[in-house]
Design an enzyme around this catalytic site. Structure first.
Site, short mmCIF file in Angstrom:
data_model
loop_
_atom_site.label_atom_id
_atom_site.label_comp_id
_atom_site.label_asym_id
_atom_site.label_seq_id
_atom_site.Cartn_x
_atom_site.Cartn_y
_atom_site.Cartn_z
N ARG A 1 49.77 -24.08 62.23
CA ARG A 1 48.69 -24.08 61.22
C ARG A 1 48.20 -25.50 61.02
O ARG A 1 47.01 -25.77 60.93
CB ARG A 1 49.18 -23.47 59.92
CG ARG A 1 49.12 -21.94 59.87
CD ARG A 1 49.82 -21.25 61.04
NE ARG A 1 49.79 -19.81 60.93
CZ ARG A 1 50.73 -19.08 60.31
NH1 ARG A 1 51.80 -19.66 59.79
NH2 ARG A 1 50.62 -17.78 60.24
N ASP B 1 50.84 -19.73 67.01
CA ASP B 1 50.36 -18.78 66.01
C ASP B 1 48.86 -18.59 66.21
O ASP B 1 48.27 -19.16 67.13
CB ASP B 1 50.69 -19.26 64.57
CG ASP B 1 51.05 -18.09 63.67
OD1 ASP B 1 50.20 -17.19 63.52
OD2 ASP B 1 52.16 -18.06 63.13
N HIS C 1 50.43 -12.47 65.71
CA HIS C 1 50.26 -13.93 65.58
C HIS C 1 49.94 -14.56 66.94
O HIS C 1 50.44 -15.64 67.26
CB HIS C 1 51.51 -14.56 64.95
CG HIS C 1 51.64 -14.24 63.49
ND1 HIS C 1 50.86 -14.85 62.53
CD2 HIS C 1 52.44 -13.37 62.83
CE1 HIS C 1 51.19 -14.37 61.32
NE2 HIS C 1 52.14 -13.47 61.48
N ASP D 1 57.07 -10.51 63.44
CA ASP D 1 56.59 -10.25 62.08
C ASP D 1 55.10 -9.90 62.10
O ASP D 1 54.37 -10.24 63.03
CB ASP D 1 56.80 -11.48 61.19
CG ASP D 1 56.06 -12.69 61.72
OD1 ASP D 1 56.01 -12.87 62.96
OD2 ASP D 1 55.51 -13.47 60.91
N GLU D 2 54.67 -9.25 61.05
CA GLU D 2 53.25 -9.11 60.70
C GLU D 2 52.37 -8.77 61.91
O GLU D 2 51.46 -9.51 62.25
CB GLU D 2 52.76 -10.40 60.04
CG GLU D 2 53.51 -10.70 58.75
CD GLU D 2 53.08 -12.00 58.08
OE1 GLU D 2 53.13 -12.05 56.84
OE2 GLU D 2 52.71 -12.95 58.80
N TYR E 1 61.22 -20.12 50.77
CA TYR E 1 59.91 -20.46 51.31
C TYR E 1 59.44 -21.72 50.59
O TYR E 1 58.95 -21.67 49.46
CB TYR E 1 58.94 -19.28 51.16
CG TYR E 1 58.94 -18.39 52.39
CD1 TYR E 1 60.14 -18.12 53.07
CD2 TYR E 1 57.76 -17.85 52.92
CE1 TYR E 1 60.16 -17.33 54.21
CE2 TYR E 1 57.78 -17.05 54.06
CZ TYR E 1 58.98 -16.80 54.69
OH TYR E 1 58.99 -16.02 55.82
C1 ACM Z 1 56.78 -14.68 57.92
O1 ACM Z 1 56.76 -15.35 56.89
N1 ACM Z 1 55.71 -14.05 58.34
C2 ACM Z 1 57.98 -14.58 58.73
#
Ligand code: ACM
Ligand code: ZN
Length: 542
Positions: free
Chosen positions: A170, A199, A269, A332-333, A430
């Site tokens: 990012r 990503d 991602h 993920d996601e 986080y």
């Molecule tokens: C994540 O925070 N998407 C692993």
């Protein structure tokens, strides 16, 4: 006569005026056993030797690290010298391998009036003893003699996996900044660097077989302003690591007993990779390297055989660069909206006989097919996978380690299924979340609220698990996602001092942990190291 006399007085004054500063064992992470003994202290000064076993390159490097650490604090650098018989050394810090010391990373630090011994069963153990000794010296002790109270410290980490994650997609961070990150990790006794290298917003690692991943995929034409406001800065942004630079970072980490676990996040991602190679997506594109934040619907096409080849090829080069047993494959996601409409993905679902049921949709099972493919490929090469807790959806790959980020539920479920677990619950670890309640005074962050006290309070052994299941909890990590972190100084601000609290969660046994003592006795000493090293930190984390 006068000419002789004056220099003599000067020398006398200089030696008499040497300041003595006291070492203290209120270090972070708190050692598990500290016993002060009734002996005179050891005095370290510029005549003190650091001894290491003859012919042992790792121990020689350890000795050089210690000499450098003393120099950072005092300005003088002790000599290092190899020995064949440590009994012949006096007035020395003696580094030794001793198989009787417990634990792969354990150490015993013994201070007597004549010597300091740091022993470990491995050079890594000795390194952590050195970290404790280093942190016992006041951060700033210019030209001082250091007086170490006699002590025996016997110590070993609670968890074998003590991780820190860094997203360089990012926002991009330079090799020098990544090395500083590793230096910061070493000071906190961390041993695993989880490096998020790709990503939607940028592919940051050279892959020779797919040169467009960096030629195209590492560059975006601009970045959204604020929280997806729809306004863009239109400033071209990019950066990537060459394979040479990667290998250099991996070696730098290894010298500090840090394993680099690379992450190539798949099958979601992946929009930056799709911008470079549009045939890997369900629609065929065109795609852009994403300029905004969030979860892109553009993911790898799971019905396309060239995607499986792409995964194998990329992982092959990843394995060449990273000796780590563990490779993180993300997971993920990954929205399934493209797969639901894609003829190739639907044909694959049919071919594999995947069916939706009460537990999982057929598209979730298709994601498991992709992760299983990556696991099989890596297992065949002697490696293991780690994935985010979404890899539980659709059926977890047989040997996978699960990284629990959406709270600890995924970790609990995985441990019950006898899978290894790394705990990274977002509501504790986080560190892109705010650390202060008054957000108006903070640099803009993604949201959330994870103060220092909350980080410290975490016990990674959930009550929902039995003692046998607790064995599957291999460690703890904090993540640093960098959507809202454009500079390294800001990255440090988000990490420090929360890493200090994390370090005790990772290293110190639960009965030895005490938040009041942490904040009053140990943290102020650690902050002096941050200051001296010029590392930015938050002085009001709550
Ligand atoms: C994540 O925070 N998407 C692993
Ligand atoms: Zn598809």
């Amino acid at each position: 006569m006068k000419k002789l006399f004056l220099p003599f007085v000067a020398v006398l004054l200089a030696s008499c005026s040497t300041v003595v500063q006291e070492a203290g064992y209120q270090v972070i992470p708190r050692p598990n056993n500290v016993t002060l003994t009734q002996e005179e202290p050891f005095k370290l000064d510029k005549h003190t030797l650091i001894g290491f076993p003859k012919g042992d390159e790792q121990m020689k490097r350890n000795a050089d690290f210690l000499a450098g650490y003393v120099e950072e604090a005092t300005g003088y650098r002790p000599y290092t010298r190899e020995f064949t018989d440590s009994k012949l050394l006096v007035d020395a810090v003696i580094l030794e391998i001793d198989p009787n010391v417990v634990g792969n990373e354990g150490y015993q630090l013994t201070v007597s009036s004549s010597n300091i011994f740091i022993k470990g069963a491995t050079p890594a153990g000795v390194f952590y003893g050195i970290q404790t000794l280093r942190k016992s010296i006041p951060a700033v002790a210019t030209d001082a003699r250091i007086s170490f109270p006699a002590v025996t410290i016997t110590d070993a980490p609670r968890f074998a996996y003590r991780g820190a994650h860094f997203d360089i997609s990012r926002h991009f961070f330079t090799p020098e900044e990544v090395k500083t990150y590793l230096d910061m990790m070493a000071l906190h006794n961390m041993n695993t660097f989880h490096w998020h290298l790709s990503d939607d917003q940028g592919w940051r690692i050279e892959i020779k077989k797919y040169p467009l991943l960096t030629e195209i995929g590492s560059k975006r034409s601009g970045t959204v302003i604020g929280h997806n406001t729809g306004k863009y800065d239109d400033i071209p942004y990019g950066g990537f690591f060459t394979q040479e630079q990667i290998k250099d970072v991996v070696a730098y980490a290894a010298e500090r007993y840090i394993t680099v676990v690379p992450e190539i996040d798949m099958p979601g991602h992946m929009q930056a990779a799709l911008a470079a190679y549009p045939h890997l997506g369900c629609t065929g594109g065109p795609y852009e390297v994403w300029r905004m934040w969030g979860i892109s619907e553009e993911v790898l096409c799971a019905g396309n055989d060239s995607v499986l080849t792409f995964i194998d090829d990329v992982l092959t080069e990843i394995m060449e660069m990273f000796p780590s047993e563990y490779i993180h494959v993300g997971g993920d996601e990954c929205p399934k909206v493209r797969w639901e409409k894609c003829p190739k993905c639907q044909a694959r679902i049919k071919e594999l006989g995947l069916k939706s049921d009460k537990q999982h949709t057929k598209e979730e099972r298709l994601q498991s097919f992709v992760i299983n493919h990556a696991e099989k490929f890596l297992n065949n090469h002697g490696r293991q996978i780690i994935g985010w807790d979404e890899i539980l959806e659709g059926g977890v790959a047989p040997n996978a380690t699960v990284m629990s980020w959406r709270g600890e539920a995924g970790g609990i479920e995985a441990a019950k299924m006898q899978h290894d677990v790394i705990m990274v619950p977002n509501d504790y670890f986080y560190f892109d979340y705010y650390q202060c309640r008054d957000k108006t005074k903070e640099p803009e962050a993604i949201g959330g609220y994870v103060p220092l006290s909350k980080v410290y309070s975490y016990n990674p052994m959930p009550e929902a698990l039995t003692p046998e299941q607790h064995h599957y909890i291999k460690g703890v990590q904090a993540n640093l996602w960098t959507e809202y972190i454009p500079t390294f100084a800001q990255a440090q601000y988000m990490l420090l001092p929360r890493w200090s609290a994390l370090a005790e969660v990772q290293w110190t046994q639960q009965p030895q942990r005490d938040y009041t003592q942490f904040t009053t006795e140990r943290l102020p000493r650690m902050i002096e190291f941050y200051k001296r090293n010029g590392w930015n930190y938050c002085d009001h984390s709550e």
